[in-house]
Design a protein around this motif. Structure first.
Motif, PDB file in Angstrom:
ATOM      1  N   PRO A  14       0.844  -1.201   0.000  1.00 45.33           N
ATOM      2  CA  PRO A  14       0.000   0.000   0.000  1.00 45.33           C
ATOM      3  C   PRO A  14       0.881   1.254   0.000  1.00 45.33           C
ATOM      4  O   PRO A  14       1.987   1.219   0.531  1.00 45.33           O
ATOM      5  N   VAL A  15       0.377   2.306  -0.604  1.00 41.78           N
ATOM      6  CA  VAL A  15       1.132   3.568  -0.646  1.00 41.78           C
ATOM      7  C   VAL A  15       0.297   4.657   0.030  1.00 41.78           C
ATOM      8  O   VAL A  15      -0.850   4.901  -0.362  1.00 41.78           O
ATOM      9  N   PHE A  16       0.880   5.279   1.034  1.00 44.86           N
ATOM     10  CA  PHE A  16       0.235   6.364   1.782  1.00 44.86           C
ATOM     11  C   PHE A  16       0.980   7.654   1.476  1.00 44.86           C
ATOM     12  O   PHE A  16       2.126   7.626   1.047  1.00 44.86           O
ATOM     13  N   PHE A  32      -0.868  14.958  13.812  1.00 44.63           N
ATOM     14  CA  PHE A  32      -1.772  13.818  13.946  1.00 44.63           C
ATOM     15  C   PHE A  32      -1.936  13.106  12.600  1.00 44.63           C
ATOM     16  O   PHE A  32      -1.808  11.888  12.487  1.00 44.63           O
ATOM     17  N   SER A  33      -2.181  13.896  11.549  1.00 42.65           N
ATOM     18  CA  SER A  33      -2.406  13.319  10.228  1.00 42.65           C
ATOM     19  C   SER A  33      -1.158  12.586   9.724  1.00 42.65           C
ATOM     20  O   SER A  33      -1.238  11.468   9.195  1.00 42.65           O
ATOM     21  N   ALA A  34      -0.001  13.224   9.908  1.00 45.29           N
ATOM     22  CA  ALA A  34       1.251  12.618   9.447  1.00 45.29           C
ATOM     23  C   ALA A  34       1.511  11.314  10.203  1.00 45.29           C
ATOM     24  O   ALA A  34       1.859  10.291   9.608  1.00 45.29           O
ATOM     25  N   LEU A  35       1.290  11.347  11.527  1.00 41.17           N
ATOM     26  CA  LEU A  35       1.577  10.154  12.343  1.00 41.17           C
ATOM     27  C   LEU A  35       0.598   9.015  12.061  1.00 41.17           C
ATOM     28  O   LEU A  35       0.963   7.851  12.051  1.00 41.17           O
ATOM     29  N   ILE A  36      -0.661   9.370  11.796  1.00 37.74           N
ATOM     30  CA  ILE A  36      -1.635   8.314  11.453  1.00 37.74           C
ATOM     31  C   ILE A  36      -1.218   7.657  10.145  1.00 37.74           C
ATOM     32  O   ILE A  36      -1.269   6.436   9.998  1.00 37.74           O
ATOM     33  N   ASN A  37      -0.799   8.468   9.175  1.00 41.35           N
ATOM     34  CA  ASN A  37      -0.332   7.896   7.906  1.00 41.35           C
ATOM     35  C   ASN A  37       0.838   6.951   8.165  1.00 41.35           C
ATOM     36  O   ASN A  37       0.897   5.851   7.616  1.00 41.35           O
ATOM     37  N   GLN A  38       1.748   7.402   9.018  1.00 39.32           N
ATOM     38  CA  GLN A  38       2.925   6.563   9.298  1.00 39.32           C
ATOM     39  C   GLN A  38       2.514   5.261  10.001  1.00 39.32           C
ATOM     40  O   GLN A  38       3.000   4.188   9.663  1.00 39.32           O
ATOM     41  N   ASN A  39       1.609   5.383  10.961  1.00 39.64           N
ATOM     42  CA  ASN A  39       1.146   4.186  11.682  1.00 39.64           C
ATOM     43  C   ASN A  39       0.489   3.191  10.733  1.00 39.64           C
ATOM     44  O   ASN A  39       0.724   1.989  10.803  1.00 39.64           O
ATOM     45  N   MET A  40      -0.373   3.725   9.832  1.00 36.40           N
ATOM     46  CA  MET A  40      -1.095   2.825   8.928  1.00 36.40           C
ATOM     47  C   MET A  40      -0.128   2.196   7.931  1.00 36.40           C
ATOM     48  O   MET A  40      -0.245   1.016   7.595  1.00 36.40           O
ATOM     49  N   SER A  42       3.032   1.593   8.450  1.00 31.46           N
ATOM     50  CA  SER A  42       3.882   0.589   9.085  1.00 31.46           C
ATOM     51  C   SER A  42       3.066  -0.650   9.468  1.00 31.46           C
ATOM     52  O   SER A  42       3.560  -1.761   9.398  1.00 31.46           O
ATOM     53  N   ALA A  43       1.781  -0.479   9.798  1.00 28.19           N
ATOM     54  CA  ALA A  43       0.955  -1.640  10.156  1.00 28.19           C
ATOM     55  C   ALA A  43       0.646  -2.527   8.949  1.00 28.19           C
ATOM     56  O   ALA A  43       0.320  -3.705   9.097  1.00 28.19           O
ATOM     57  N   THR A  44       0.714  -1.940   7.740  1.00 31.63           N
ATOM     58  CA  THR A  44       0.331  -2.721   6.549  1.00 31.63           C
ATOM     59  C   THR A  44       1.534  -3.035   5.654  1.00 31.63           C
ATOM     60  O   THR A  44       1.354  -3.500   4.529  1.00 31.63           O
ATOM     61  N   GLY A  45       2.737  -2.735   6.144  1.00 35.43           N
ATOM     62  CA  GLY A  45       3.931  -2.957   5.308  1.00 35.43           C
ATOM     63  C   GLY A  45       3.945  -2.014   4.119  1.00 35.43           C
ATOM     64  O   GLY A  45       4.458  -2.341   3.049  1.00 35.43           O
TER      65      GLY A  45
END
Ligand code: GLU
Length: 302
Positions: A14-16, A32-40, A42-45
């Motif tokens: 996936p590409v965020f 918040f937005s940047a960190l959520i993108n990073q979390n998602m 990293s959670a999905t590879g």
């Protein structure tokens, strides 16, 4: 500062993307937005891209852009290089506008902001409300849409400054099928019916900027292979226009995730001019990156 380890991404990952505009300093909402993108990611590879949305050449500055890199690095964001800067790709957005022009779906719009305001005021003086878009701005009057080609050519030949607007009714008839998008920001994934007509004849290129947010965002998301658009709830309604443009230009459909907004003490959306919630201001006051995560409701290590 330890950066979060990212799992190796495969070509089908996936590409965020996080896509700020350098027209002010980043605040907690951006963090918040940047960190959520990073979390998602990293959670999905997945992969995380950073895109600088600087098409507004009068309001975007190099200083704000440098501050974006500094602030994002400080909160622990890592992204792929090179960073895409929209101001370097105006030709590409012009080509997409040209495609829509050849399809007969856009028209030159000559009314100035003042003329639109006067038109709306005159209408409302008679007691009838003028329709507004989801952001509360008045819809563009029909004046320019109703002009003949001869009249348009004459005005353009006379050097009158103009924007290009999408003829929304014509475009929806052309697109045919009802539009929708996949939303994952509201809990369980759901399909949302898109209503682009709520925006009226949206602007796709301004007289003072060769593109618009709507046009450049869909062109770039497609070109960069973005599969997951994760952004604030304030852009939820814009997705209807983005889906319409994707259908018209034959672009792929990403999944959308509109997250909650970080609100100020007054309960309103944060603005870039509010220094107190700025990332740089908090850093200068002695806050550390873990505090930023806590302030936006993301636990440390999340
Ligand atoms: N550049 C937009 C902003 O700073 C965000 C665009 C998007 O995420 O689609 O609000």
């Amino acid at each position: 500062m330890a950066q979060q380890a990212m799992p190796a991404a495969s070509p089908n990952s996936p590409v965020f993307r996080f896509a700020p505009s350098p027209n002010g300093l980043l605040h907690l909402g951006h963090a918040f937005s940047a960190l959520i993108n990073q979390n998602m990611a990293s959670a999905t590879g997945g992969r995380l891209l950073l895109r600088i949305e600087d098409i507004d050449l009068t309001r975007c500055t190099d200083e704000f852009e440098q501050a974006i890199y500094r602030d994002l690095q400080w909160i622990g964001l890592s992204w792929e290089e090179p960073v895409r800067r929209q101001s370097q790709h105006f030709d590409l957005y012009r080509q997409s506008l040209e495609t829509l022009r050849e399809m007969g779906l856009v028209y030159p719009a000559f009314l100035t902001r003042g003329e639109v305001k006067a038109h709306v005021a005159e209408h409302e003086a008679s007691g009838a409300a003028w329709p507004r878009d989801p952001d509360g701005s008045p819809l563009y009057p029909a004046t320019d849409r109703e002009r003949s080609d001869t009249e348009r050519r004459k005005l353009m030949a006379g050097g009158i400054r103009h924007a290009w607007r999408l003829d929304i009714a014509k475009t929806l008839a052309f697109a045919g099928t009802p539009l929708s998008w996949q939303e994952t920001g509201t809990g369980a994934p759901e399909v949302i019916a898109a209503d682009p007509s709520a925006w009226g004849d949206v602007v796709l290129s301004r007289s003072d900027a060769p593109s618009s947010y709507h046009l450049s965002v869909v062109v770039d998301d497609a070109l960069q292979g973005v599969t997951h658009v994760v952004r604030g709830r304030d852009l939820y309604e814009s997705t209807a226009i983005h889906r319409l443009l994707q259908v018209l230009l034959g672009l792929p459909e990403p999944v959308y995730h509109h997250h909650r907004l970080i609100l100020g003490a007054d309960g309103r959306k944060l603005s870039k001019s509010e220094g107190s919630t700025g990332i740089a201001a908090l850093r200068n006051e002695g806050f550390v990156p873990a505090d930023i995560r806590r302030l936006v409701g993301l636990g440390v290590g999340l």
